[in-house]
Design an enzyme around this catalytic site. Structure first.
Site, PDB file in Angstrom:
ATOM      1  N   HIS A   1       0.873  -1.176   0.000  1.00 51.23           N
ATOM      2  CA  HIS A   1       0.000   0.000   0.000  1.00 51.23           C
ATOM      3  C   HIS A   1       0.905   1.218   0.000  1.00 51.23           C
ATOM      4  O   HIS A   1       1.680   1.426   0.927  1.00 51.23           O
ATOM      5  CB  HIS A   1      -0.870  -0.055   1.267  1.00 51.23           C
TER       6      HIS A   1
ATOM      7  N   CYS B   1      -3.520  14.444  -0.307  1.00 45.60           N
ATOM      8  CA  CYS B   1      -2.628  14.199   0.822  1.00 45.60           C
ATOM      9  C   CYS B   1      -2.677  15.413   1.741  1.00 45.60           C
ATOM     10  O   CYS B   1      -2.348  16.515   1.318  1.00 45.60           O
ATOM     11  CB  CYS B   1      -1.206  13.977   0.334  1.00 45.60           C
TER      12      CYS B   1
ATOM     13  N   ASN C   1      -3.255   8.194  -2.462  1.00 45.20           N
ATOM     14  CA  ASN C   1      -2.692   6.941  -2.957  1.00 45.20           C
ATOM     15  C   ASN C   1      -2.186   7.172  -4.373  1.00 45.20           C
ATOM     16  O   ASN C   1      -2.411   8.213  -4.964  1.00 45.20           O
ATOM     17  CB  ASN C   1      -3.767   5.848  -2.978  1.00 45.20           C
TER      18      ASN C   1
HETATM   19 ZN    ZN Z   1      -3.446   4.718   2.942  1.00 44.58          ZN
END
Ligand code: ZN
Length: 310
Positions: free
Chosen positions: A204, A237, A246
């Site tokens: 991730h 973000c 992401n």
């Molecule tokens: Zn995350």
């Protein structure tokens, strides 16, 4: 790849996407060829009201043939709800930074590992043909905003702890966007060294510092097969205005297909899914270079490419 927008993206923004729009998003993305979607998180509604309808989202997503329906579970209680809803894959985050773990989940490492054992027992009690896959995810694995770098020995011990608790696999998560391609390769090697190659397949990544795709490529080179990404980089973000949260799904799929790696995903159909977000989340920035620039003239997805004969 695994689409995490309906969970990681939606939990990062304040507007609440209505249930019907979530269903439309998931259905459209599955129709574009996406095979795994993390559709929500079983956290209390007062913590994340954006994901309060996760059980209903799971129930809907399960009706889509061939789709792996993944969810995040913060603890055994969430896992019980996830199993009851019929999720195919549960991910329990374990922050390798104990300070972060205490702040986020209000639990020590030992307490999270105890939850993991309890979840593994619940999973094992499900008949084998409908038993969900249980992943423990090492979050803040590349460093923590509170503690900085976490010692290798601590990461290794926690990875072993998750497997000993009964997880089927261990994921690696760059929660803070601190990773770079070299650290990605190093950490995959470290974790695989303690739990075995087949127990580490996914990562991730966040694009906080613009290294998301470079890190994804490093993970691919290391043999990982499941890379999380978010449609339109939804959520952004909070630390880096202008940066997607992401990795952007559209850009990741473009990179893989251009490289001749088959994703099974139709890029034009995928791009069209953005319209749902644009309509339902007005004012929310949608990221991605490929959707803005369009596909290159003469672009051939992986299945149309012929291998050059040397
Ligand atoms: Zn995350």
């Amino acid at each position: 790849m695994s689409e995490v927008g309906p969970r990681d993206g939606l939990q990062s923004i304040s507007p609440i996407l209505p249930l019907e729009a979530k269903k439309a998003w998931i259905a459209a993305e599955a129709a574009a060829g996406v095979r795994e979607i993390e559709v929500g998180s079983f956290v209390p509604a007062k913590v994340l009201p954006q994901l309060a309808d996760t059980a209903e989202v799971v129930a809907f997503a399960r009706t889509i043939p061939g789709l792996t329906v993944a969810v995040l579970v913060p603890n055994a209680r969430g896992a019980a709800a996830a199993i009851e809803a019929g999720a195919h894959k549960l991910t329990l985050p374990l922050s390798v930074s104990e300070t972060h773990s205490l702040r986020n989940l209000r639990r020590t490492h030992d307490q999270v590992l105890a939850e993991a054992r309890e979840i593994a027992a619940m999973v094992a009690a499900v008949p084998q043909d409908s038993r969900p896959h249980f992943e423990g995810s090492l979050s803040t694995a590349f460093g923590c905003t509170l503690e900085g770098a976490i010692p290798d020995a601590q990461i290794a011990r926690l990875a072993e702890g998750l497997m000993a608790a009964g997880c089927d696999e261990v994921g690696i998560s760059d929660t803070t966007g601190y990773a770079d391609p070299a650290s990605v390769k190093r950490l995959i090697k470290l974790v695989r060294g303690v739990v075995g190659e087949e127990a580490v397949t996914g990562i991730h990544l966040h694009n906080t510092r613009g290294l998301g795709l470079a890190n994804a490529l490093a993970a691919l080179d290391s043999g990982l097969t499941t890379i999380d990404s978010s449609l339109a980089g939804l959520g952004g973000c909070p630390f880096a205005p202008g940066a997607s949260g992401n990795i952007v799904t559209e850009d990741l799929v473009f990179m893989l297909e251009a490289m001749g790696l088959r994703t099974g995903i139709d890029l034009e159909k995928l791009n069209a899914v953005r319209d749902i977000l644009a309509k339902e989340l007005p004012g929310e920035p949608l990221y991605g270079f490929t959707p803005d620039a369009g596909l290159p003239l003469g672009f051939r997805p992986a299945h149309e490419q012929k291998l050059e004969v040397a």
